[in-house]
Design a protein around this motif. Structure first.
Motif, PDB file in Angstrom:
ATOM      1  N   VAL A   1       0.832  -1.202   0.000  1.00  0.00           N
ATOM      2  CA  VAL A   1       0.000   0.000   0.000  1.00  0.00           C
ATOM      3  C   VAL A   1       0.867   1.253   0.000  1.00  0.00           C
ATOM      4  O   VAL A   1       1.985   1.255   0.509  1.00  0.00           O
ATOM      5  CB  VAL A   1      -0.938   0.029   1.221  1.00  0.00           C
ATOM      6  N   GLY A   2       0.330   2.305  -0.571  1.00  0.00           N
ATOM      7  CA  GLY A   2       1.010   3.598  -0.584  1.00  0.00           C
ATOM      8  C   GLY A   2       0.301   4.573   0.339  1.00  0.00           C
ATOM      9  O   GLY A   2      -0.042   4.242   1.473  1.00  0.00           O
ATOM     10  N   LYS A   3       0.015   5.762  -0.155  1.00  0.00           N
ATOM     11  CA  LYS A   3      -0.643   6.793   0.650  1.00  0.00           C
ATOM     12  C   LYS A   3      -2.151   6.524   0.700  1.00  0.00           C
ATOM     13  O   LYS A   3      -2.775   6.308  -0.344  1.00  0.00           O
ATOM     14  CB  LYS A   3      -0.382   8.171   0.035  1.00  0.00           C
ATOM     15  N   PRO A   4      -2.754   6.588   1.879  1.00  0.00           N
ATOM     16  CA  PRO A   4      -4.189   6.287   1.972  1.00  0.00           C
ATOM     17  C   PRO A   4      -5.098   7.349   1.372  1.00  0.00           C
ATOM     18  O   PRO A   4      -6.197   7.046   0.923  1.00  0.00           O
ATOM     19  CB  PRO A   4      -4.420   6.154   3.482  1.00  0.00           C
TER      20      PRO A   4
ATOM     21  N   ALA B   1      -7.166   5.411   5.953  1.00  0.00           N
ATOM     22  CA  ALA B   1      -6.099   5.448   6.960  1.00  0.00           C
ATOM     23  C   ALA B   1      -6.563   4.780   8.253  1.00  0.00           C
ATOM     24  O   ALA B   1      -5.805   4.035   8.888  1.00  0.00           O
ATOM     25  CB  ALA B   1      -5.691   6.891   7.223  1.00  0.00           C
ATOM     26  N   ARG B   2      -7.801   5.033   8.646  1.00  0.00           N
ATOM     27  CA  ARG B   2      -8.339   4.420   9.871  1.00  0.00           C
ATOM     28  C   ARG B   2      -8.400   2.897   9.737  1.00  0.00           C
ATOM     29  O   ARG B   2      -7.989   2.168  10.637  1.00  0.00           O
ATOM     30  CB  ARG B   2      -9.733   4.975  10.160  1.00  0.00           C
ATOM     31  N   ASP B   3      -8.906   2.430   8.602  1.00  0.00           N
ATOM     32  CA  ASP B   3      -8.995   0.981   8.371  1.00  0.00           C
ATOM     33  C   ASP B   3      -7.615   0.328   8.436  1.00  0.00           C
ATOM     34  O   ASP B   3      -7.462  -0.761   9.001  1.00  0.00           O
ATOM     35  CB  ASP B   3      -9.643   0.697   7.017  1.00  0.00           C
ATOM     36  N   ARG B   4      -6.625   0.997   7.862  1.00  0.00           N
ATOM     37  CA  ARG B   4      -5.267   0.432   7.886  1.00  0.00           C
ATOM     38  C   ARG B   4      -4.730   0.364   9.306  1.00  0.00           C
ATOM     39  O   ARG B   4      -4.127  -0.633   9.699  1.00  0.00           O
ATOM     40  CB  ARG B   4      -4.343   1.268   7.000  1.00  0.00           C
ATOM     41  N   TRP B   5      -4.954   1.432  10.068  1.00  0.00           N
ATOM     42  CA  TRP B   5      -4.443   1.454  11.436  1.00  0.00           C
ATOM     43  C   TRP B   5      -5.121   0.404  12.299  1.00  0.00           C
ATOM     44  O   TRP B   5      -4.476  -0.217  13.159  1.00  0.00           O
ATOM     45  CB  TRP B   5      -4.593   2.845  12.044  1.00  0.00           C
TER      46      TRP B   5
ATOM     47  N   SER C   1      -5.027   4.249  21.334  1.00  0.00           N
ATOM     48  CA  SER C   1      -6.418   4.191  21.789  1.00  0.00           C
ATOM     49  C   SER C   1      -7.319   4.804  20.713  1.00  0.00           C
ATOM     50  O   SER C   1      -6.841   5.447  19.761  1.00  0.00           O
ATOM     51  CB  SER C   1      -6.567   4.972  23.094  1.00  0.00           C
ATOM     52  N   GLU C   2      -8.620   4.623  20.862  1.00  0.00           N
ATOM     53  CA  GLU C   2      -9.572   5.210  19.914  1.00  0.00           C
ATOM     54  C   GLU C   2      -9.408   6.730  19.857  1.00  0.00           C
ATOM     55  O   GLU C   2      -9.433   7.324  18.780  1.00  0.00           O
ATOM     56  CB  GLU C   2     -11.005   4.857  20.325  1.00  0.00           C
ATOM     57  N   GLU C   3      -9.205   7.337  21.028  1.00  0.00           N
ATOM     58  CA  GLU C   3      -9.041   8.789  21.067  1.00  0.00           C
ATOM     59  C   GLU C   3      -7.737   9.224  20.392  1.00  0.00           C
ATOM     60  O   GLU C   3      -7.712  10.238  19.669  1.00  0.00           O
ATOM     61  CB  GLU C   3      -9.063   9.280  22.519  1.00  0.00           C
ATOM     62  N   GLU C   4      -6.671   8.474  20.627  1.00  0.00           N
ATOM     63  CA  GLU C   4      -5.385   8.803  20.007  1.00  0.00           C
ATOM     64  C   GLU C   4      -5.452   8.650  18.494  1.00  0.00           C
ATOM     65  O   GLU C   4      -4.953   9.507  17.747  1.00  0.00           O
ATOM     66  CB  GLU C   4      -4.288   7.908  20.577  1.00  0.00           C
ATOM     67  N   LEU C   5      -6.072   7.562  18.040  1.00  0.00           N
ATOM     68  CA  LEU C   5      -6.173   7.339  16.596  1.00  0.00           C
ATOM     69  C   LEU C   5      -7.028   8.425  15.943  1.00  0.00           C
ATOM     70  O   LEU C   5      -6.675   8.935  14.872  1.00  0.00           O
ATOM     71  CB  LEU C   5      -6.762   5.958  16.318  1.00  0.00           C
ATOM     72  N   ALA C   6      -8.120   8.801  16.579  1.00  0.00           N
ATOM     73  CA  ALA C   6      -8.975   9.857  16.028  1.00  0.00           C
ATOM     74  C   ALA C   6      -8.216  11.173  15.909  1.00  0.00           C
ATOM     75  O   ALA C   6      -8.329  11.885  14.896  1.00  0.00           O
ATOM     76  CB  ALA C   6     -10.210  10.033  16.915  1.00  0.00           C
ATOM     77  N   ALA C   7      -7.420  11.487  16.932  1.00  0.00           N
ATOM     78  CA  ALA C   7      -6.635  12.723  16.893  1.00  0.00           C
ATOM     79  C   ALA C   7      -5.569  12.663  15.815  1.00  0.00           C
ATOM     80  O   ALA C   7      -5.307  13.661  15.116  1.00  0.00           O
ATOM     81  CB  ALA C   7      -5.997  12.978  18.253  1.00  0.00           C
ATOM     82  N   TYR C   8      -4.963  11.493  15.653  1.00  0.00           N
ATOM     83  CA  TYR C   8      -3.924  11.347  14.623  1.00  0.00           C
ATOM     84  C   TYR C   8      -4.516  11.491  13.225  1.00  0.00           C
ATOM     85  O   TYR C   8      -3.965  12.192  12.373  1.00  0.00           O
ATOM     86  CB  TYR C   8      -3.231   9.991  14.780  1.00  0.00           C
TER      87      TYR C   8
END
Length: 207
Positions: free
Chosen positions: A88-91, A97-101, A143-150
């Motif tokens: 994969v390259g750039k999402p 991006a969320r699905d990949r993470w 965490s869900e909060e960290e991923l959302a912020a990222y």
């Protein structure tokens, strides 16, 4: 000897500057999908090397067309992530991006970066070299909060594999097995070797 970076990546530029080289930046603008379509069932390593070669060659051709004089070396790079049997390259989008993470969290993958070097004497290509570097990356579990912020930061949308090592994504990388500079986007050890193959000592490029 003029050093030209055929990439718009600020991360690659920062790596080179920190390592003593302040390159001229020229973005190639190649059609990556068209270049990839020219290859028949390439390995991930073959694909990133071919894209890096296309970028370096395009910038070399531009310089030649402009009546370039003197000596230059052009370096092109391209990175992709090999994870769970997929390259994969750039999402590009938050959802991808969320699905990949969600798939990558707590696991590992291989970041593959292709490198290509073209040496110009005036407007003539005199030497070329290319190779790839692979580095295993181990991710933590945000965490869900960290991923959302990222995701909201926008950073993971425009980088191979939806993460960085040198930016906000570094908080969620447990470690790397191999060359960290290659994960950021340009391997210093490999670039040094490729420069040597075209007759250039990296120490002569230090500013």
């Amino acid at each position: 000897m003029q050093f030209v970076l055929a990439s718009a990546s600020p991360a690659r530029l920062a790596v080179l500057r920190a390592a003593g080289i302040d390159p001229v930046v020229r973005v190639s603008g190649i059609d990556e999908d068209a270049v990839a379509a020219e290859l028949s069932d390439p390995t991930p390593e073959q694909l990133v090397v071919r894209l890096a070669q296309a970028k370096a060659a395009a910038v070399a051709d531009e310089l030649a067309a402009e009546g370039h004089t003197g000596e230059s070396v052009i370096v092109g790079c391209d990175s992709m992530l090999s994870f769970d049997g997929e390259v994969v390259g750039k999402p590009q989008t938050k959802q991808i991006a969320r699905d990949r993470w969600l798939r990558m969290a707590g696991k590992s993958g291989t970041l593959i970066t292709g490198h290509a070097v073209v040496r110009l004497d005036g407007d003539v290509r005199v030497k070329e070299a290319a190779a790839s570097k692979s580095t295993v990356v181990r991710w933590s579990r945000p965490s869900e909060e960290e991923l959302a912020a990222y995701l909201e930061s926008g950073e993971p949308l425009q980088v191979a594999g939806a993460f960085t090592l040198d930016g906000l994504g570094g908080w969620f990388v447990e470690g790397v097995d191999g060359d960290p500079s290659s994960v950021i986007g340009i391997s210093l050890p490999l670039t040094r070797r490729l420069l040597a193959e075209v007759g250039i000592r990296v120490t002569d490029l230090w500013g």
